[in-house]
Design a protein around this motif. Structure first.
Motif, PDB file in Angstrom:
ATOM      1  N   CYS A  41      43.994  31.400  56.658  1.00  0.00           N
ATOM      2  CA  CYS A  41      42.651  31.716  56.178  1.00  0.00           C
ATOM      3  C   CYS A  41      42.464  33.210  55.941  1.00  0.00           C
ATOM      4  O   CYS A  41      42.697  34.022  56.845  1.00  0.00           O
ATOM      5  N   PRO A  42      42.013  33.615  54.758  1.00  0.00           N
ATOM      6  CA  PRO A  42      41.832  35.051  54.494  1.00  0.00           C
ATOM      7  C   PRO A  42      40.744  35.692  55.335  1.00  0.00           C
ATOM      8  O   PRO A  42      40.841  36.867  55.701  1.00  0.00           O
ATOM      9  N   TRP A  43      39.690  34.934  55.659  1.00  0.00           N
ATOM     10  CA  TRP A  43      38.598  35.486  56.461  1.00  0.00           C
ATOM     11  C   TRP A  43      39.079  35.721  57.890  1.00  0.00           C
ATOM     12  O   TRP A  43      38.729  36.733  58.514  1.00  0.00           O
ATOM     13  N   ASP A 166      32.680  39.439  44.059  1.00  0.00           N
ATOM     14  CA  ASP A 166      33.461  39.218  42.850  1.00  0.00           C
ATOM     15  C   ASP A 166      34.927  38.890  43.096  1.00  0.00           C
ATOM     16  O   ASP A 166      35.580  38.304  42.231  1.00  0.00           O
ATOM     17  N   VAL A 167      35.467  39.276  44.266  1.00  0.00           N
ATOM     18  CA  VAL A 167      36.898  39.083  44.524  1.00  0.00           C
ATOM     19  C   VAL A 167      37.135  38.118  45.689  1.00  0.00           C
ATOM     20  O   VAL A 167      37.661  37.028  45.483  1.00  0.00           O
ATOM     21  N   THR A 222      42.761  38.997  50.354  1.00  0.00           N
ATOM     22  CA  THR A 222      42.682  38.240  49.097  1.00  0.00           C
ATOM     23  C   THR A 222      43.878  38.538  48.210  1.00  0.00           C
ATOM     24  O   THR A 222      44.488  37.625  47.644  1.00  0.00           O
ATOM     25  N   LEU A 223      44.244  39.804  48.103  1.00  0.00           N
ATOM     26  CA  LEU A 223      45.387  40.170  47.264  1.00  0.00           C
ATOM     27  C   LEU A 223      46.670  39.517  47.772  1.00  0.00           C
ATOM     28  O   LEU A 223      47.517  39.097  46.976  1.00  0.00           O
ATOM     29  N   ALA A 224      46.822  39.419  49.088  1.00  0.00           N
ATOM     30  CA  ALA A 224      48.035  38.833  49.658  1.00  0.00           C
ATOM     31  C   ALA A 224      48.212  37.376  49.249  1.00  0.00           C
ATOM     32  O   ALA A 224      49.333  36.856  49.204  1.00  0.00           O
ATOM     33  N   TRP A 248      49.115  45.995  42.523  1.00  0.00           N
ATOM     34  CA  TRP A 248      50.354  45.500  43.109  1.00  0.00           C
ATOM     35  C   TRP A 248      50.989  46.576  44.000  1.00  0.00           C
ATOM     36  O   TRP A 248      51.418  46.292  45.123  1.00  0.00           O
ATOM     37  N   ALA A 249      50.998  47.818  43.529  1.00  0.00           N
ATOM     38  CA  ALA A 249      51.538  48.899  44.350  1.00  0.00           C
ATOM     39  C   ALA A 249      50.672  49.126  45.586  1.00  0.00           C
ATOM     40  O   ALA A 249      51.182  49.329  46.696  1.00  0.00           O
TER      41      ALA A 249
END
Length: 320
Positions: A41-43, A166-167, A222-224, A248-249
């Motif tokens: 879970c991201p949260w 938004d993300v 979220t990015l992961a 990405w970087a």
């Protein structure tokens, strides 16, 4: 879900707080509470990261639920006998019902449980990490970073607000939309915000200030999950994260920082989304990819200056 097919997140969380002065009836006490999470879970991942960065492992134990759940709640199927070894329960639902019999709102992770009573204290994921920074400060490890410094708090809050809308929640609004219009709107807002973040991070290493803050933790989780889940499963497919050079970087920089990548389990992440969301993925088949070795490639973000932990030091690995 609205009549127009837009997904709306139920944000009715338990607002009770664990504070240094115990004003809600739950004072900060080493060993009294258990943080319940799922690595999927991201949260919950946010609280795992913050707990590790601040060195709270010895004062706040952590129970890990498995990556899947049913309509009742998360289960401790990773533990011997399917029970959390500290709380002695099979389902997180039991801790909610102990305090609120017949609890009808979402039984979510992260949640903090009062071990002596076995009752949930809070599942307010946004407040949990802030309180770990502020209310638990007396128990931070030497060299712990300032994740929510007073002088940057207003800017961190402002960034967090738009990133959440938004993300963090935007990927869900795209993935769970039940009309083309609702999906198109969420998709557009998501990638507009990712473009905004790319522009912001083009000339600075971290989102706010010269070191990692709460804002970076919230965006990272979220990015992961983006390429492994959201790009395909949630139809967020304009670009993969690995096709957005700045983000990405930035994500690789954080992933390679102690306390971030070592909290990520891509197998559990994929199992959760692809198995639990049967309305989106009826077969329950879990994709074999993507190749995650790219997360460990050089990112070059050091050239932008700053230091991940400010004047502090990296966390060391602590069992539990």
């Amino acid at each position: 879900m609205t009549s127009s097919g837009e997904y709306t997140r139920d944000q009715r969380y338990i607002a009770t707080r664990i504070t240094a002065d115990g004003r809600d009836g739950y004072p900060v006490e080493p060993g009294r509470y258990r943080l319940v999470v799922s690595r999927a879970c991201p949260w919950a991942n946010r609280s795992i990261i913050v707990r590790r960065l601040l060195g709270l492992e010895d004062v706040l134990s952590m129970g890990v639920a498995g990556p899947t759940h049913d309509e009742r709640s998360w289960t401790f199927d990773l533990d011997p006998g399917g029970r959390d070894p500290v709380l002695g329960i099979e389902r997180l639902q039991e801790a909610f019902f102990t305090r609120f019999p017949g609890y009808e709102k979402g039984i979510t992770v992260p949640a903090i449980v009062d071990v002596p009573s076995g009752a949930v204290v809070t599942n307010d994921f946004a407040q949990i990490t802030i309180d770990l920074s502020l209310e638990w400060a007396a128990y931070h490890r030497p060299g712990a970073p300032q994740l929510y410094p007073a002088d940057l708090r207003a800017e961190i809050d402002a960034v967090n607000d738009v990133v959440f809308r938004d993300v963090n929640n935007g990927v869900y609004r795209a993935g769970f939309a039940t009309s083309q219009g609702a999906y198109d709107k969420a998709y557009r807002q998501l990638f507009d915000r990712l473009d905004w973040l790319s522009e912001r991070l083009k000339g600075q290493r971290f989102l706010v200030g010269e070191a990692i803050t709460e804002a970076d933790v919230r965006l990272f989780t979220t990015l992961a999950r983006f390429d492994a889940v959201y790009h395909g499963h949630f139809k967020c497919n304009r670009s993969k994260l690995s096709e957005m050079p700045v983000l990405w970087a930035y994500a690789r920089d954080l992933f390679q920082t102690p306390g971030f990548g070592d909290t990520i389990d891509f197998d559990q992440i994929k199992e959760h989304y692809y198995v639990v969301h049967r309305t989106i993925n009826p077969t329950g088949i879990i994709p074999a990819g993507p190749d995650v070795t790219g997360w460990l490639t050089p990112h070059g973000r050091e050239s932008l200056g700053g230091h991940p932990f400010g004047t502090g030091t990296p966390p060391v690995r602590v069992a539990g």
